[in-house]
Design a protein around this motif. Structure first.
Motif, PDB file in Angstrom:
ATOM      1  N   ARG A 194       0.991  -1.583   0.202  1.00 27.55           N
ATOM      2  CA  ARG A 194       0.069   0.418  -0.182  1.00 27.55           C
ATOM      3  C   ARG A 194       0.755   1.282  -0.068  1.00 27.55           C
ATOM      4  O   ARG A 194       1.756   1.499   0.795  1.00 27.55           O
ATOM      5  CB  ARG A 194      -1.213   0.025   0.821  1.00 27.55           C
ATOM      6  CG  ARG A 194      -1.656  -1.743   1.471  1.00 27.55           C
ATOM      7  CD  ARG A 194      -3.036  -1.561  -0.121  1.00 27.55           C
ATOM      8  NE  ARG A 194      -3.746  -2.589   0.673  1.00 27.55           N
ATOM      9  CZ  ARG A 194      -4.786  -2.387   0.676  1.00 27.55           C
ATOM     10  NH1 ARG A 194      -5.302  -1.834   2.004  1.00 27.55           N
ATOM     11  NH2 ARG A 194      -5.900  -3.557   0.872  1.00 27.55           N
ATOM     12  N   GLY A 195       0.114   2.354  -0.740  1.00 26.95           N
ATOM     13  CA  GLY A 195       1.311   3.325  -1.081  1.00 26.95           C
ATOM     14  C   GLY A 195       1.360   4.003   0.788  1.00 26.95           C
ATOM     15  O   GLY A 195       0.575   3.909   1.559  1.00 26.95           O
ATOM     16  N   TYR A 196       3.267   4.339   0.487  1.00 29.22           N
ATOM     17  CA  TYR A 196       3.524   5.422   2.279  1.00 29.22           C
ATOM     18  C   TYR A 196       2.868   6.896   2.172  1.00 29.22           C
ATOM     19  O   TYR A 196       3.607   7.241   1.425  1.00 29.22           O
ATOM     20  CB  TYR A 196       4.448   4.307   2.275  1.00 29.22           C
ATOM     21  CG  TYR A 196       4.954   5.079   3.591  1.00 29.22           C
ATOM     22  CD1 TYR A 196       4.118   5.467   5.255  1.00 29.22           C
ATOM     23  CD2 TYR A 196       6.404   4.866   4.210  1.00 29.22           C
ATOM     24  CE1 TYR A 196       4.779   4.822   6.286  1.00 29.22           C
ATOM     25  CE2 TYR A 196       7.063   4.905   5.406  1.00 29.22           C
ATOM     26  CZ  TYR A 196       6.024   5.371   6.271  1.00 29.22           C
ATOM     27  OH  TYR A 196       6.501   5.458   7.863  1.00 29.22           O
ATOM     28  N   ALA A 197       1.747   7.320   2.920  1.00 25.07           N
ATOM     29  CA  ALA A 197       1.594   8.719   2.286  1.00 25.07           C
ATOM     30  C   ALA A 197       2.237   9.539   3.154  1.00 25.07           C
ATOM     31  O   ALA A 197       3.353   9.031   4.545  1.00 25.07           O
ATOM     32  CB  ALA A 197       0.210   8.841   2.818  1.00 25.07           C
ATOM     33  N   GLY A 198       2.297  10.830   3.417  1.00 28.28           N
ATOM     34  CA  GLY A 198       3.399  12.256   3.685  1.00 28.28           C
ATOM     35  C   GLY A 198       4.196  11.564   3.699  1.00 28.28           C
ATOM     36  O   GLY A 198       5.564  12.702   5.131  1.00 28.28           O
ATOM     37  N   GLN A 199       5.269  10.859   3.166  1.00 27.69           N
ATOM     38  CA  GLN A 199       7.163  10.414   3.464  1.00 27.69           C
ATOM     39  C   GLN A 199       8.007  11.712   2.690  1.00 27.69           C
ATOM     40  O   GLN A 199       7.667  11.213   1.390  1.00 27.69           O
ATOM     41  CB  GLN A 199       6.954   9.467   2.890  1.00 27.69           C
ATOM     42  CG  GLN A 199       6.340   8.370   4.222  1.00 27.69           C
ATOM     43  CD  GLN A 199       6.122   8.572   5.740  1.00 27.69           C
ATOM     44  OE1 GLN A 199       7.746   8.737   6.235  1.00 27.69           O
ATOM     45  NE2 GLN A 199       6.040   9.053   6.319  1.00 27.69           N
ATOM     46  N   PRO A 200       9.115  12.051   2.736  1.00 30.42           N
ATOM     47  CA  PRO A 200       9.595  13.082   2.145  1.00 30.42           C
ATOM     48  C   PRO A 200      10.724  12.062   0.775  1.00 30.42           C
ATOM     49  O   PRO A 200      10.838  11.204   1.702  1.00 30.42           O
ATOM     50  CB  PRO A 200      10.672  13.522   3.101  1.00 30.42           C
ATOM     51  CG  PRO A 200      10.673  12.556   4.514  1.00 30.42           C
ATOM     52  CD  PRO A 200       9.570  12.010   4.416  1.00 30.42           C
ATOM     53  N   ALA A 201      10.175  12.591   0.119  1.00 28.14           N
ATOM     54  CA  ALA A 201      11.527  11.087  -1.286  1.00 28.14           C
ATOM     55  C   ALA A 201      12.300  12.345  -1.457  1.00 28.14           C
ATOM     56  O   ALA A 201      11.530  13.518  -2.356  1.00 28.14           O
ATOM     57  CB  ALA A 201      10.392  10.452  -1.795  1.00 28.14           C
ATOM     58  N   LYS A 202      13.765  12.289  -1.740  1.00 31.63           N
ATOM     59  CA  LYS A 202      14.394  13.055  -2.895  1.00 31.63           C
ATOM     60  C   LYS A 202      14.688  12.620  -4.127  1.00 31.63           C
ATOM     61  O   LYS A 202      14.680  11.296  -4.208  1.00 31.63           O
ATOM     62  CB  LYS A 202      15.917  13.018  -2.187  1.00 31.63           C
ATOM     63  CG  LYS A 202      16.315  12.738  -0.802  1.00 31.63           C
ATOM     64  CD  LYS A 202      17.528  13.409   0.134  1.00 31.63           C
ATOM     65  CE  LYS A 202      17.453  13.321   1.479  1.00 31.63           C
ATOM     66  NZ  LYS A 202      19.121  12.963   1.722  1.00 31.63           N
ATOM     67  N   LEU A 203      14.604  13.349  -5.408  1.00 29.53           N
ATOM     68  CA  LEU A 203      14.622  13.025  -6.123  1.00 29.53           C
ATOM     69  C   LEU A 203      15.764  13.457  -6.401  1.00 29.53           C
ATOM     70  O   LEU A 203      16.778  14.465  -6.566  1.00 29.53           O
ATOM     71  CB  LEU A 203      13.730  14.579  -7.098  1.00 29.53           C
ATOM     72  CG  LEU A 203      14.004  14.553  -8.652  1.00 29.53           C
ATOM     73  CD1 LEU A 203      13.544  13.368  -9.602  1.00 29.53           C
ATOM     74  CD2 LEU A 203      12.778  15.350  -9.462  1.00 29.53           C
ATOM     75  N   GLN A 204      17.191  12.633  -7.273  1.00 32.36           N
ATOM     76  CA  GLN A 204      17.734  12.816  -7.992  1.00 32.36           C
ATOM     77  C   GLN A 204      18.318  12.682  -9.276  1.00 32.36           C
ATOM     78  O   GLN A 204      17.569  11.932  -9.946  1.00 32.36           O
ATOM     79  CB  GLN A 204      18.883  11.476  -6.613  1.00 32.36           C
ATOM     80  CG  GLN A 204      18.062  12.229  -5.356  1.00 32.36           C
ATOM     81  CD  GLN A 204      19.533  10.530  -4.552  1.00 32.36           C
ATOM     82  OE1 GLN A 204      19.645   9.789  -4.827  1.00 32.36           O
ATOM     83  NE2 GLN A 204      19.809  11.017  -3.472  1.00 32.36           N
ATOM     84  N   PHE A 243      14.275   7.151  -0.970  1.00 30.16           N
ATOM     85  CA  PHE A 243      13.697   7.715   0.275  1.00 30.16           C
ATOM     86  C   PHE A 243      14.650   7.090   1.226  1.00 30.16           C
ATOM     87  O   PHE A 243      14.696   5.447   1.167  1.00 30.16           O
ATOM     88  CB  PHE A 243      11.902   6.591   0.440  1.00 30.16           C
ATOM     89  CG  PHE A 243      11.594   6.078   1.796  1.00 30.16           C
ATOM     90  CD1 PHE A 243      10.912   7.302   2.293  1.00 30.16           C
ATOM     91  CD2 PHE A 243      11.414   5.063   2.263  1.00 30.16           C
ATOM     92  CE1 PHE A 243      10.829   7.568   3.712  1.00 30.16           C
ATOM     93  CE2 PHE A 243      11.204   4.569   3.284  1.00 30.16           C
ATOM     94  CZ  PHE A 243      10.725   5.602   4.001  1.00 30.16           C
ATOM     95  N   THR A 244      14.462   7.767   2.538  1.00 30.32           N
ATOM     96  CA  THR A 244      15.668   7.325   3.325  1.00 30.32           C
ATOM     97  C   THR A 244      15.075   6.361   4.290  1.00 30.32           C
ATOM     98  O   THR A 244      16.382   6.344   5.189  1.00 30.32           O
ATOM     99  CB  THR A 244      16.354   8.647   4.403  1.00 30.32           C
ATOM    100  OG1 THR A 244      15.162   9.386   4.843  1.00 30.32           O
ATOM    101  CG2 THR A 244      17.041   9.509   3.442  1.00 30.32           C
ATOM    102  N   GLY A 245      14.231   6.273   4.427  1.00 34.77           N
ATOM    103  CA  GLY A 245      13.336   5.006   5.441  1.00 34.77           C
ATOM    104  C   GLY A 245      12.491   5.866   6.865  1.00 34.77           C
ATOM    105  O   GLY A 245      13.048   6.920   7.459  1.00 34.77           O
ATOM    106  N   THR A 246      12.193   5.282   7.037  1.00 30.30           N
ATOM    107  CA  THR A 246      12.002   5.271   8.816  1.00 30.30           C
ATOM    108  C   THR A 246      12.409   4.450   9.475  1.00 30.30           C
ATOM    109  O   THR A 246      12.756   3.103   9.567  1.00 30.30           O
ATOM    110  CB  THR A 246      10.357   5.634   8.834  1.00 30.30           C
ATOM    111  OG1 THR A 246       9.942   4.771   8.830  1.00 30.30           O
ATOM    112  CG2 THR A 246       9.787   6.424   8.068  1.00 30.30           C
ATOM    113  N   SER A 247      11.439   4.222  11.009  1.00 33.54           N
ATOM    114  CA  SER A 247      11.608   3.432  12.355  1.00 33.54           C
ATOM    115  C   SER A 247      11.322   2.495  11.309  1.00 33.54           C
ATOM    116  O   SER A 247      11.777   0.577  12.058  1.00 33.54           O
ATOM    117  CB  SER A 247      11.339   4.068  13.584  1.00 33.54           C
ATOM    118  OG  SER A 247      10.503   4.275  13.769  1.00 33.54           O
ATOM    119  N   THR A 248      10.258   2.257  11.008  1.00 34.16           N
ATOM    120  CA  THR A 248       9.177   0.610  10.334  1.00 34.16           C
ATOM    121  C   THR A 248       9.270   0.201   9.392  1.00 34.16           C
ATOM    122  O   THR A 248       8.907  -0.544   8.999  1.00 34.16           O
ATOM    123  CB  THR A 248       7.585   1.418  10.749  1.00 34.16           C
ATOM    124  OG1 THR A 248       7.879   2.308  10.112  1.00 34.16           O
ATOM    125  CG2 THR A 248       7.735   1.510  12.391  1.00 34.16           C
TER     126      THR A 248
END
Length: 262
Positions: A194-204, A243-248
């Protein structure tokens, strides 16, 4: 793997250690056992998709009489909590009723291991993602033992996926280029992604012939996990999201999408 009532496992540990009563439920020990290393999944986070994943937990310990056996416990609860009263969740190894696989490196030192299998939609749910405490119980040949309920920690994470698509292709130099993508992660409750909402992703961007990517901007995912932004096309190269990730949820990089700029 099975979730099991905590008191039953603690009682077993108490019997193994030759103790009864509340003292069996805190860090304690008898004798000279020294734990020198505890490793979970090769010291990497446990990342689970929508299929079962088996990992190894091991302990290296030393005692003058040699090491006889070991057992492990993964549990969740407040820092400094008594696992007997305050554990909110608890799991035991696959082979929790059999001795550990112990390999001696010397007459006094052994590495003992057991495996845990994480089963999405069976006992693993989305709420289980995060930090788990790792308890270890080690016994020596002379009857001495040591018990450490939170010797270290490990992280249980939901596998992430990330896509990238840049267009139009080819594109004229100086014209707008739209880069889209989607960040999703394993849903252990529904056995899909499922889509992961509201997360920062870097365009490289990595220009043709180069070996490294440079971050151009950061964009937050939508309510469905999608990403979209527009840049100006300037030279041939590859576009990706990072995406740099989160604790989960672990970090993930999309495969670069090449764009020919003319």
């Amino acid at each position: 793997m099975r979730k099991r009532a905590l008191f039953a496992v603690l009682a077993a540990a108490g019997v193994l250690g030759g103790l009864t009563g509340p003292a069996a439920y805190a860090d304690d020990g008898v004798g000279d056992i020294q734990i020198t290393d505890v490793s979970v999944n090769g010291d990497k986070d446990i990342v689970v998709g929508v299929t079962d994943k088996t990992v190894t937990v091991s302990v290296t310990a030393t005692d003058p009489s040699g090491i006889w056996d070991a057992d492990f416990y993964l549990w969740r609860g407040p820092d400094g909590a008594d696992p007997y009263f305050d554990a909110t969740d608890y799991v035991t190894p696959n082979e929790d009723t059999t001795p550990a696989d112990c390999v001696a490196s010397s007459p006094t030192t052994s590495t003992c291991s057991k495996t845990f299998t994480f089963e999405p939609d069976w006992w693993v749910t989305n709420a289980d993602a995060g930090t788990w405490k790792v308890g270890v119980h080690v016994s020596a040949n002379d009857g001495s033992w040591t018990n450490r309920w939170a010797h270290t920690t490990t992280r249980l994470q939901r596998l992430s996926q990330l896509t990238a698509d840049a267009g139009p292709e080819p594109v004229a130099k100086g014209k707008p280029l739209t880069v889209t993508g989607k960040l999703s992660r394993a849903n252990w409750d529904t056995l899909d992604y499922r889509g992961y909402a509201g997360q920062p992703a870097k365009l490289q961007f990595r220009k043709a012939g180069a070996t490294t990517y440079t971050t151009v901007k950061t964009v937050n995912t939508s309510s469905t996990g999608t990403l979209t932004t527009t840049v100006t096309a300037s030279e041939d190269g590859y576009w990706r999201w990072y995406f740099t990730g989160t604790s989960t949820t672990p970090a993930v990089k999309a495969a670069g999408d090449f764009v020919d700029v003319r």
